[in-house]
Design a protein around this motif. Structure first.
Motif, PDB file in Angstrom:
ATOM      1  N   VAL A  38       0.836  -1.210   0.000  1.00 24.47           N
ATOM      2  CA  VAL A  38       0.000   0.000   0.000  1.00 24.47           C
ATOM      3  C   VAL A  38       0.862   1.248   0.000  1.00 24.47           C
ATOM      4  N   HIS A  39       0.654   2.115  -0.984  1.00 22.70           N
ATOM      5  CA  HIS A  39       1.358   3.394  -1.036  1.00 22.70           C
ATOM      6  C   HIS A  39       0.639   4.382  -0.117  1.00 22.70           C
ATOM      7  N   SER A  40       1.342   4.862   0.887  1.00 22.31           N
ATOM      8  CA  SER A  40       0.730   5.776   1.845  1.00 22.31           C
ATOM      9  C   SER A  40       1.713   6.866   2.243  1.00 22.31           C
ATOM     10  N   THR A  41       1.223   8.084   2.240  1.00 21.55           N
ATOM     11  CA  THR A  41       2.002   9.231   2.699  1.00 21.55           C
ATOM     12  C   THR A  41       1.073  10.129   3.517  1.00 21.55           C
ATOM     13  N   PRO A  42       1.617  11.061   4.280  1.00 21.86           N
ATOM     14  CA  PRO A  42       0.749  11.978   5.034  1.00 21.86           C
ATOM     15  C   PRO A  42      -0.239  12.730   4.151  1.00 21.86           C
ATOM     16  N   ALA A  43       0.140  13.014   2.914  1.00 26.05           N
ATOM     17  CA  ALA A  43      -0.752  13.759   2.014  1.00 26.05           C
ATOM     18  C   ALA A  43      -1.952  12.934   1.579  1.00 26.05           C
ATOM     19  N   SER A 321      -1.672  -3.008 -10.890  1.00 25.05           N
ATOM     20  CA  SER A 321      -0.689  -1.932 -10.713  1.00 25.05           C
ATOM     21  C   SER A 321      -1.318  -0.549 -10.884  1.00 25.05           C
ATOM     22  N   LEU A 322      -2.484  -0.489 -11.521  1.00 24.69           N
ATOM     23  CA  LEU A 322      -3.180   0.785 -11.682  1.00 24.69           C
ATOM     24  C   LEU A 322      -3.461   1.434 -10.335  1.00 24.69           C
ATOM     25  N   THR A 323      -3.731   0.617  -9.327  1.00 25.34           N
ATOM     26  CA  THR A 323      -4.057   1.143  -8.003  1.00 25.34           C
ATOM     27  C   THR A 323      -2.936   2.008  -7.441  1.00 25.34           C
ATOM     28  N   THR A 324      -1.727   1.493  -7.477  1.00 27.28           N
ATOM     29  CA  THR A 324      -0.573   2.255  -6.985  1.00 27.28           C
ATOM     30  C   THR A 324      -0.271   3.434  -7.892  1.00 27.28           C
ATOM     31  N   ASP A 325      -0.444   3.240  -9.205  1.00 29.95           N
ATOM     32  CA  ASP A 325      -0.240   4.354 -10.140  1.00 29.95           C
ATOM     33  C   ASP A 325      -1.164   5.521  -9.808  1.00 29.95           C
ATOM     34  N   ILE A 326      -2.407   5.214  -9.470  1.00 32.67           N
ATOM     35  CA  ILE A 326      -3.370   6.275  -9.135  1.00 32.67           C
ATOM     36  C   ILE A 326      -2.981   6.957  -7.836  1.00 32.67           C
ATOM     37  N   ALA A 327      -2.610   6.183  -6.831  1.00 35.89           N
ATOM     38  CA  ALA A 327      -2.222   6.787  -5.546  1.00 35.89           C
ATOM     39  C   ALA A 327      -1.022   7.715  -5.707  1.00 35.89           C
ATOM     40  N   LYS A 328      -0.004   7.250  -6.424  1.00 35.96           N
ATOM     41  CA  LYS A 328       1.183   8.085  -6.625  1.00 35.96           C
ATOM     42  C   LYS A 328       0.861   9.286  -7.513  1.00 35.96           C
ATOM     43  N   GLY A 329       0.023   9.069  -8.515  1.00 33.80           N
ATOM     44  CA  GLY A 329      -0.362  10.159  -9.390  1.00 33.80           C
ATOM     45  C   GLY A 329      -1.154  11.235  -8.671  1.00 33.80           C
ATOM     46  N   LEU A 330      -1.990  10.821  -7.730  1.00 34.41           N
ATOM     47  CA  LEU A 330      -2.741  11.799  -6.930  1.00 34.41           C
ATOM     48  C   LEU A 330      -1.803  12.717  -6.157  1.00 34.41           C
ATOM     49  N   GLU A 331      -0.761  12.120  -5.602  1.00 32.66           N
ATOM     50  CA  GLU A 331       0.225  12.937  -4.885  1.00 32.66           C
ATOM     51  C   GLU A 331       0.803  14.030  -5.773  1.00 32.66           C
ATOM     52  N   THR A 332       1.164  13.657  -6.983  1.00 31.31           N
ATOM     53  CA  THR A 332       1.745  14.615  -7.926  1.00 31.31           C
ATOM     54  C   THR A 332       0.744  15.704  -8.271  1.00 31.31           C
ATOM     55  N   LEU A 333      -0.506  15.324  -8.519  1.00 30.42           N
ATOM     56  CA  LEU A 333      -1.530  16.300  -8.884  1.00 30.42           C
ATOM     57  C   LEU A 333      -1.831  17.245  -7.727  1.00 30.42           C
ATOM     58  N   LEU A 334      -1.871  16.713  -6.522  1.00 26.75           N
ATOM     59  CA  LEU A 334      -2.100  17.549  -5.347  1.00 26.75           C
ATOM     60  C   LEU A 334      -0.988  18.579  -5.182  1.00 26.75           C
ATOM     61  N   SER A 335       0.245  18.104  -5.321  1.00 25.07           N
ATOM     62  CA  SER A 335       1.395  18.990  -5.189  1.00 25.07           C
ATOM     63  C   SER A 335       1.377  20.085  -6.258  1.00 25.07           C
ATOM     64  N   HIS A 336       1.030  19.707  -7.473  1.00 23.55           N
ATOM     65  CA  HIS A 336       0.978  20.671  -8.578  1.00 23.55           C
ATOM     66  C   HIS A 336      -0.011  21.792  -8.292  1.00 23.55           C
ATOM     67  N   ASP A 337      -1.133  21.439  -7.639  1.00 28.44           N
ATOM     68  CA  ASP A 337      -2.159  22.441  -7.339  1.00 28.44           C
ATOM     69  C   ASP A 337      -1.958  23.122  -5.998  1.00 28.44           C
ATOM     70  N   GLY A 338      -0.864  22.795  -5.314  1.00 26.27           N
ATOM     71  CA  GLY A 338      -0.551  23.464  -4.056  1.00 26.27           C
ATOM     72  C   GLY A 338      -1.318  22.952  -2.856  1.00 26.27           C
ATOM     73  N   HIS A 339      -1.855  21.722  -2.947  1.00 26.27           N
ATOM     74  CA  HIS A 339      -2.591  21.143  -1.827  1.00 26.27           C
ATOM     75  C   HIS A 339      -1.662  20.284  -0.973  1.00 26.27           C
ATOM     76  N   ALA A 340      -1.668  20.538   0.325  1.00 30.42           N
ATOM     77  CA  ALA A 340      -0.827  19.762   1.230  1.00 30.42           C
ATOM     78  C   ALA A 340      -1.434  18.408   1.553  1.00 30.42           C
ATOM     79  N   HIS A 341      -2.754  18.313   1.426  1.00 30.05           N
ATOM     80  CA  HIS A 341      -3.450  17.074   1.776  1.00 30.05           C
ATOM     81  C   HIS A 341      -4.601  16.857   0.816  1.00 30.05           C
ATOM     82  N   VAL A 342      -4.938  15.583   0.574  1.00 32.05           N
ATOM     83  CA  VAL A 342      -5.993  15.261  -0.378  1.00 32.05           C
ATOM     84  C   VAL A 342      -7.330  15.886   0.011  1.00 32.05           C
ATOM     85  N   SER A 343      -7.588  16.048   1.293  1.00 30.81           N
ATOM     86  CA  SER A 343      -8.851  16.644   1.729  1.00 30.81           C
ATOM     87  C   SER A 343      -8.980  18.094   1.293  1.00 30.81           C
TER      88      SER A 343
END
Length: 354
Positions: A38-43, A321-343
């Motif tokens: 499971v890919h997990s980060t604070p974000a 593998s799509l599952t992990t790709d989506i989780a990691k991709g969400l992190e990148t998209l959040l960072s690009h938009d300046g969001h510290a957390h998915v919420s």
């Protein structure tokens, strides 16, 4: 997608889709499928209706109908897993063939009809799962086709399995059981949910209760369901199940009866999600499901109002593998938009879908 996964999917696509799915489950059970963890980060860590998810990317009900490979799925990259649907008594479902690939549309049609081994078998398997893993596991509740009291069936399954799961979902939106969607009407739905909530409150632990709705709802029906959700005090809504719509499909199997899932469902389900988000205005969390096949799709659901998401059909075309790709991709998209957390991204682009 790695080479082994690509070869495996190519081979599976040469056989009947239901048999292919059975083979995939057997391979997973035998330990032949690589599991990335499971890919997990604070974000990405997500709080959903009392559940702590390592990431917001979940597995929708239907993939593991009978809770056969739960431990493997909790290591497959998902932040939460839903099994089922399960009915009180075993039932065979509808006649075969009942699952169809639509490759040109990146979609699937199914008319399974709640085929499952029944509550007792599911309970026995769920009782043996590894409870030390941080991935919540829930159960989709269904009703037997020949039941004289379908509302009671949901209560029966909840009472029978409450101690072996972390949440339950009331599924009144499958199009493959005759008249099941009639339970989405305000009076019937209110009575059903009040019964389920009362049964939940009688258990030792307080399980979150989700309601799974159909995408084929008009604005008045969406507002009505939002009102029922507020009145009954359920914990969240999953939007949406499969659709009966066939507009714009190209594949040979496009006219098969059943529920359509996959890419063509994305826009319709996201519009329902956004409208529900507007109606509820943060009163309870929403889960976005339908047509998610990329990090961008998952992010769009979140920005339309979802706290978390679920996927299923895209796995048939892109692998686990799509599952992990989506989780990691969400992190990148959040960072690009300046969001510290998915919420921070929830409902930030809701108006686009209204």
């Amino acid at each position: 997608m790695n080479l082994i996964e690509k070869i495996g999917l190519t081979a599976l696509h040469r056989v009947d889709p239901e048999r292919a799915h059975r083979l995939a489950l057997m391979s997973m059970k035998a330990g032949l499928v690589p599991l990335p963890g499971v890919h997990s980060t604070p974000a990405l860590a997500t709080h959903l209706a009392g559940l702590d998810l390592p990431n917001p990317v979940g597995l929708a009900a239907g993939y593991d109908k009978n809770a056969e490979v739960v431990d493997a799925l909790t290591q497959a990259g998902f932040g939460w897993v839903e099994v089922g649907a399960i009915t009180p008594r075993p039932q065979p479902g509808n006649p075969k063939p009942r699952m169809f690939r639509l490759p040109e549309d990146r979609a699937v049609i199914n008319r399974f009809g709640f085929n499952n081994d029944g509550m007792e078998a599911a309970r026995d398997r769920l009782k043996k799962r590894n409870r030390q893993r941080p991935v919540p596991v829930g159960l989709n509740l269904g009703a037997n086709k020949d039941s004289g009291d379908r509302a009671r069936d949901y209560v029966t399954v909840l009472e029978g399995c409450a101690d072996v799961v972390d949440f339950v979902t009331v599924n009144v939106s499958s199009p493959n059981t005759e008249k099941l969607r009639d339970l989405q009407g305000a009076a019937a739905l209110t009575a059903l949910l009040k019964g389920v909530m009362a049964a939940r409150d009688g258990q030792e632990k307080l399980l979150p209760i989700f309601l799974k709705i159909a995408p084929d709802l008009n604005d008045d029906e969406i507002a009505e369901i939002a009102g029922v959700a507020r009145e009954t005090g359920i914990d969240g809504i999953i939007a949406t199940n499969t659709t009966l719509d066939r507009e714009g499909l190209k594949s040979a199997s496009r006219n098969e009866k059943g529920g359509l899932s996959g890419v063509p469902l994305f826009e319709k389900s996201t519009r329902v999600l956004a409208k529900l988000s507007r109606e509820l205005d943060g009163a309870l969390p929403l889960v976005g499901v339908g047509g998610i096949a990329s990090p961008e799709d998952a992010y769009a659901k979140i920005k339309a109002g979802a706290t978390a998401v679920q996927l299923y059909s895209a796995l048939a075309y892109q692998g686990l593998s799509l599952t992990t790709d989506i989780a990691k991709g969400l992190e990148t998209l959040l960072s690009h938009d300046g969001h510290a957390h998915v919420s921070d991204a929830v409902a930030t682009d809701r108006d686009r879908w209204l």
